[in-house]
Each structure stands twice: as C-alpha cells, then as structure tokens.
Design a protein around this motif. Sequence first.
Motif, PDB file in Angstrom:
ATOM      1  N   MET A 261     -12.015  -6.889 -12.775  1.00 15.87           N
ATOM      2  CA  MET A 261     -11.020  -6.151 -12.001  1.00 15.87           C
ATOM      3  C   MET A 261     -11.652  -4.905 -11.392  1.00 15.87           C
ATOM      4  SD  MET A 261      -8.135  -7.777 -12.010  1.00 15.87           S
ATOM      5  CE  MET A 261      -6.838  -6.567 -11.701  1.00 15.87           C
ATOM      6  N   PRO A 262     -11.019  -4.346 -10.342  1.00 20.47           N
ATOM      7  CA  PRO A 262     -11.575  -3.143  -9.712  1.00 20.47           C
ATOM      8  C   PRO A 262     -11.695  -1.989 -10.696  1.00 20.47           C
ATOM      9  CG  PRO A 262      -9.848  -4.101  -8.342  1.00 20.47           C
ATOM     10  CD  PRO A 262      -9.826  -4.834  -9.648  1.00 20.47           C
ATOM     11  N   GLU A 263     -12.770  -1.233 -10.562  1.00 19.87           N
ATOM     12  CA  GLU A 263     -12.972  -0.048 -11.396  1.00 19.87           C
ATOM     13  C   GLU A 263     -13.218   1.194 -10.542  1.00 19.87           C
ATOM     14  OE1 GLU A 263     -14.440  -0.848 -15.721  1.00 19.87           O
ATOM     15  OE2 GLU A 263     -15.944  -1.629 -14.347  1.00 19.87           O
ATOM     16  N   THR A 264     -12.786   1.128  -9.277  1.00 19.46           N
ATOM     17  CA  THR A 264     -12.772   2.311  -8.424  1.00 19.46           C
ATOM     18  C   THR A 264     -11.360   2.457  -7.877  1.00 19.46           C
ATOM     19  OG1 THR A 264     -13.358   1.118  -6.382  1.00 19.46           O
ATOM     20  CG2 THR A 264     -15.177   1.940  -7.746  1.00 19.46           C
ATOM     21  N   LEU A 265     -10.953   3.677  -7.589  1.00 16.28           N
ATOM     22  CA  LEU A 265      -9.611   3.910  -7.058  1.00 16.28           C
ATOM     23  C   LEU A 265      -9.419   3.208  -5.720  1.00 16.28           C
ATOM     24  CD1 LEU A 265      -9.100   7.684  -7.939  1.00 16.28           C
ATOM     25  CD2 LEU A 265      -7.956   5.714  -8.978  1.00 16.28           C
ATOM     26  N   LYS A 266     -10.461   3.208  -4.893  1.00 14.17           N
ATOM     27  CA  LYS A 266     -10.364   2.546  -3.595  1.00 14.17           C
ATOM     28  C   LYS A 266     -10.158   1.046  -3.763  1.00 14.17           C
ATOM     29  CE  LYS A 266     -12.903   1.755   0.722  1.00 14.17           C
ATOM     30  NZ  LYS A 266     -14.181   2.030   1.461  1.00 14.17           N
ATOM     31  N   GLY A 267     -10.946   0.450  -4.657  1.00 13.34           N
ATOM     32  CA  GLY A 267     -10.812  -0.988  -4.886  1.00 13.34           C
ATOM     33  C   GLY A 267      -9.466  -1.350  -5.473  1.00 13.34           C
ATOM     34  N   LEU A 268      -8.975  -0.536  -6.421  1.00  7.81           N
ATOM     35  CA  LEU A 268      -7.677  -0.802  -7.032  1.00  7.81           C
ATOM     36  C   LEU A 268      -6.562  -0.652  -6.008  1.00  7.81           C
ATOM     37  CD1 LEU A 268      -6.257  -1.416  -9.743  1.00  7.81           C
ATOM     38  CD2 LEU A 268      -6.008   1.052 -10.055  1.00  7.81           C
ATOM     39  N   TRP A 269      -6.656   0.371  -5.160  1.00  9.70           N
ATOM     40  CA  TRP A 269      -5.630   0.574  -4.127  1.00  9.70           C
ATOM     41  C   TRP A 269      -5.573  -0.612  -3.178  1.00  9.70           C
ATOM     42  CZ3 TRP A 269      -1.573   3.427  -2.641  1.00  9.70           C
ATOM     43  CH2 TRP A 269      -1.189   3.363  -1.307  1.00  9.70           C
ATOM     44  N   LYS A 270      -6.713  -1.076  -2.711  1.00  4.95           N
ATOM     45  CA  LYS A 270      -6.742  -2.199  -1.776  1.00  4.95           C
ATOM     46  C   LYS A 270      -6.163  -3.460  -2.416  1.00  4.95           C
ATOM     47  CE  LYS A 270     -10.463  -2.852   0.649  1.00  4.95           C
ATOM     48  NZ  LYS A 270     -11.905  -2.987   1.001  1.00  4.95           N
ATOM     49  N   GLN A 271      -6.498  -3.694  -3.672  1.00  4.90           N
ATOM     50  CA  GLN A 271      -5.978  -4.879  -4.351  1.00  4.90           C
ATOM     51  C   GLN A 271      -4.459  -4.805  -4.499  1.00  4.90           C
ATOM     52  OE1 GLN A 271      -6.067  -5.263  -8.685  1.00  4.90           O
ATOM     53  NE2 GLN A 271      -7.344  -7.093  -8.426  1.00  4.90           N
ATOM     54  N   ARG A 272      -3.955  -3.667  -4.980  1.00  4.17           N
ATOM     55  CA  ARG A 272      -2.524  -3.560  -5.229  1.00  4.17           C
ATOM     56  C   ARG A 272      -1.720  -3.495  -3.935  1.00  4.17           C
ATOM     57  NH1 ARG A 272      -2.388  -3.230 -10.778  1.00  4.17           N
ATOM     58  NH2 ARG A 272      -4.439  -4.077 -11.317  1.00  4.17           N
ATOM     59  N   LEU A 273      -2.317  -2.938  -2.884  1.00  5.85           N
ATOM     60  CA  LEU A 273      -1.639  -2.947  -1.586  1.00  5.85           C
ATOM     61  C   LEU A 273      -1.485  -4.379  -1.082  1.00  5.85           C
ATOM     62  CD1 LEU A 273      -0.412  -1.444   0.803  1.00  5.85           C
ATOM     63  CD2 LEU A 273      -2.722  -1.228   1.769  1.00  5.85           C
ATOM     64  N   ARG A 274      -2.516  -5.187  -1.267  1.00  8.52           N
ATOM     65  CA  ARG A 274      -2.423  -6.595  -0.854  1.00  8.52           C
ATOM     66  C   ARG A 274      -1.364  -7.320  -1.674  1.00  8.52           C
ATOM     67  NH1 ARG A 274      -4.585 -11.354  -2.566  1.00  8.52           N
ATOM     68  NH2 ARG A 274      -5.808 -10.304  -4.181  1.00  8.52           N
ATOM     69  N   TRP A 275      -1.312  -7.050  -2.973  1.00 14.48           N
ATOM     70  CA  TRP A 275      -0.275  -7.661  -3.809  1.00 14.48           C
ATOM     71  C   TRP A 275       1.118  -7.257  -3.322  1.00 14.48           C
ATOM     72  CZ3 TRP A 275      -2.093  -6.965  -9.624  1.00 14.48           C
ATOM     73  CH2 TRP A 275      -3.273  -7.705  -9.813  1.00 14.48           C
ATOM     74  N   ALA A 276       1.294  -5.959  -3.023  1.00 10.33           N
ATOM     75  CA  ALA A 276       2.602  -5.477  -2.574  1.00 10.33           C
ATOM     76  C   ALA A 276       2.978  -6.090  -1.233  1.00 10.33           C
ATOM     77  CB  ALA A 276       2.588  -3.950  -2.477  1.00 10.33           C
ATOM     78  N   MET A 277       2.011  -6.187  -0.320  1.00 10.22           N
ATOM     79  CA  MET A 277       2.291  -6.797   0.983  1.00 10.22           C
ATOM     80  C   MET A 277       2.657  -8.276   0.821  1.00 10.22           C
ATOM     81  SD  MET A 277      -0.665  -5.053   3.383  1.00 10.22           S
ATOM     82  CE  MET A 277      -0.166  -6.014   4.838  1.00 10.22           C
ATOM     83  N   GLY A 278       1.983  -8.957  -0.101  1.00  8.10           N
ATOM     84  CA  GLY A 278       2.320 -10.348  -0.358  1.00  8.10           C
ATOM     85  C   GLY A 278       3.739 -10.498  -0.879  1.00  8.10           C
ATOM     86  N   GLY A 279       4.158  -9.563  -1.736  1.00 11.14           N
ATOM     87  CA  GLY A 279       5.532  -9.596  -2.228  1.00 11.14           C
ATOM     88  C   GLY A 279       6.539  -9.364  -1.124  1.00 11.14           C
TER      89      GLY A 279
END
Length: 437
Positions: A261-279
């Motif tokens: 899983m992402p271990e940088t804030l930038k990587g985590l933000w991009k992942q969770r933003l994609r999840w939210a957009m998918g929802g």
Amino acid sequence: MNTLASLSTLLLQFAFFYPLTMAWMWMIGAVHYYWRFERQTVGVQIPPILDHYPGVSLIVPMHNEGENARETIAQLMCQRYPLFEVIAVNDGSKDDTGAILDDLAEQYPRLRVIHLATNQGKAMGLNTAALMAKYEFLICIDGDALLDEYAAAWFMQHFVHGPRLGAITGNPRIRNRSTLLGKLQVGEFSSIIGMIKRAQRTYGRIFTISGVVGAFRRAALHDVGYWSPEMLTEDIDISWKLQIAHWDIRYEPKACCWILMPETLKGLWKQRLRWAMGGVQVLIKYLPSLLFWRKRRMWAIYAEFLLSVAWAYIMGGVTLLWFLGLFMPLPQPLYIQTILPGWNGVVIGVTCLMQIGVALRLDSQYDEGMGKSYYWMVWYPLAYWLLNMLTTIWAVPKTLMRKRNSRAVWVSPDRGIQQTAQTPHPPAHEHYVGTKS
C-alpha cells in the motif's frame, strides 16, 4: 433566523451522530457475522475436503510490475489446490514485465502470458484473461500481491455449494508496515475495511469486492457483461453489476492476500481520490436501476454511501464556517466556536477504542503482527474520516467534469517506501492436500 438555527443544529448533530452510528452498525454487524459464519473455523488452517474440485484460473493483470512479477507468480504456483492455471496479462508495460513473464512461462507450465501492446487498463486486462481462461471459476489479484496458499480452496468452499453465488471478496492484508502510514493502514484494513465487509455481508449487500483479491463465477460475469473499461474502480462497478442482476456476493476472511500500500501522503491521496471518484461514478450510474422495487435490496447500501457523501460536505462546511469565524463576524446560528473535541470527542474516542478492540479480536487469527500496530490503529478512525471527507469533497466535482465513457487506464501507484513483509511461506509440496477439520 429560528429556521436557520434549527437547520444549523440539525446539520451539526448529523456531523457527529453519523460516524458514531455507522461505527456501532459496523461493530454489531461484524460480531454477528463472526458468530454466524466465522467462529466455526477459528484455528482451522486447512480447508475441509470437497466432494469435487472444479478448475480455477488465477488471473493477474500487470502494468510495470517488473519488481514484483517473479514473487507474485512464484507464490501463485504454491496454491494447494489440485486443478488450476495462472494467466498473467502484461498490459502495455514499459519496463521489463513482459520479458520476465515470458521467462517465467518457460519455468512454470501452468503459466500462460497474454501481451497487450498498449495500456488498455485493468478492466480490459481482466476481460481478456476471463475470455481466454480454461475454467469456470476465476481468482483475480493485483500484480504486486501474494496470495495465501489455501485461498483457492477456501473460495471454492462457497462456490461448490452456492449456485447463485457470483463472486467472493477475499481478505487483503498489509505487507509494508515499516512507516507511520503503513502502520495506520494495518488498522484501517482491520477496524474499518474488514469490519465493514463483515457487517455488509450481515445486512445483505457488499459495497465492493476487493480489487486486489476476489473470486468470480464466469457465468455471472458473462451475464452482466464483465468489467467496465470506463470505470475508475472496476471492482466497485462489477460488485454492483452482479448484485443488481441478483447474483450473491460473499466475504471469505480466510482467503488472505498480502498487498503493498502507499506509504507517502501523495500516493495515499491519489489512491483514495480514485476510490472516492469510483464510488461517485457508481452513485450516478446505478441510480436509474435502483428506482425499481425489484432492486430494493441495494437501497440500503446506496443510501449509506449517499449519506457518507452528504456527511463529507456537511463536515467540510462546518470546518469552513469555523475557519471563517476566526477572521470575520458570522450570524450566531452559523458561528462554530470550536471543532476541538468536547464531550462528543470522549464518546467518539470510547467508541473508537471499542471498534479497535473488536477488530483485533476478529482479525488476530489472520495477522499475527497486528498487536504491534495497536497504538497507531487507535488513531486511524479519526484519520480515516478526515481523509474520507477531503477526498469525497474533491471527488464529486472531479467525477462530474470527467469525460464520459473515457477509458480508465493504468497509472502506476505508490507501492511503499520499504517492503517489510508478513510474507506467506511457500508450501512444502505443490498440490493441495485436504484433511477433514
């Protein structure tokens, strides 16, 4: 003014009671799931013997996975199941993924490799492999994941006895936990994601099959048209397509898969933003389908996600009003004195401790290292709600502005700074050997 004051009070109460209510619903649902489905197999490591073992196709779509391909494929070959094949899809990789997979195909007779010339996206990779698979049952994982050696056998326990079972979501576990973000996500996948899946299975419908590890009946996929290439989160979309078509989805916590899983804030933000957009895409796409009485079993899960979007905007508005009140006078009903926890913070804190305790009890049999992360896990629900709020607020306009029907292609994610892993050990022999438990 009285109307404005009443509305302000109502919104503030919703901002507090929504996460509190959902935490209790998750805990109650998860405990019920454990008591009904899970406790019978506590301590059982080897799945019970089946009357027959249908063939299984293990599918791995890959894009620029040169660093992980050998480990992922080698672990798949360790499945203790008598009849399986592995299909790896090299989806337009620009690194040495294709060459590594070709080399592995010579080493492992069970492995078939499909090369796509250009980046087509994960959904297209899955669709291609599904159409070329030998067997009716498919297990799909990510290109950096390590599948537990008994996962196929645990999945098939459900399929052989469930003719209307379309898919099963597995149990993703965090491998990289050497940094703060890694440790926080150990808590997330237990106290929030794993708990939610148990609760949703109890209440009737599951929001999403884990994209990193899920099993499917190909007849069900064919019935709904397979994965949708235009959806940013193909896992959420296929979950809704199957359930709207009246196929059942289950959760199998013993089908573990170890992930990065992402271990940088930038990587985590991009992942969770994609999840939210998918929802948000799912909210928009499936609203017309849910207007019919026959689809009523999806109403609760749709309403819950819609409420989570409303909560994000209300909480964002509360935070904004508090900030503006620091610099300018506001009408009394709109003035937020503080957003720091008071008595309500104590209530949420106690609930958080209970939630973490329940999660540890439920997931400790699958992840021996969770106790070491307990201190960080206590803080994660607060971080989870904050991250959920910010990504949801940004996801709604970003999704609405996105070009319709545009292809969702691969973007290589952040895979962690260090890969310190709770990695499964390969079995002593190749095939599955069942013993009655």
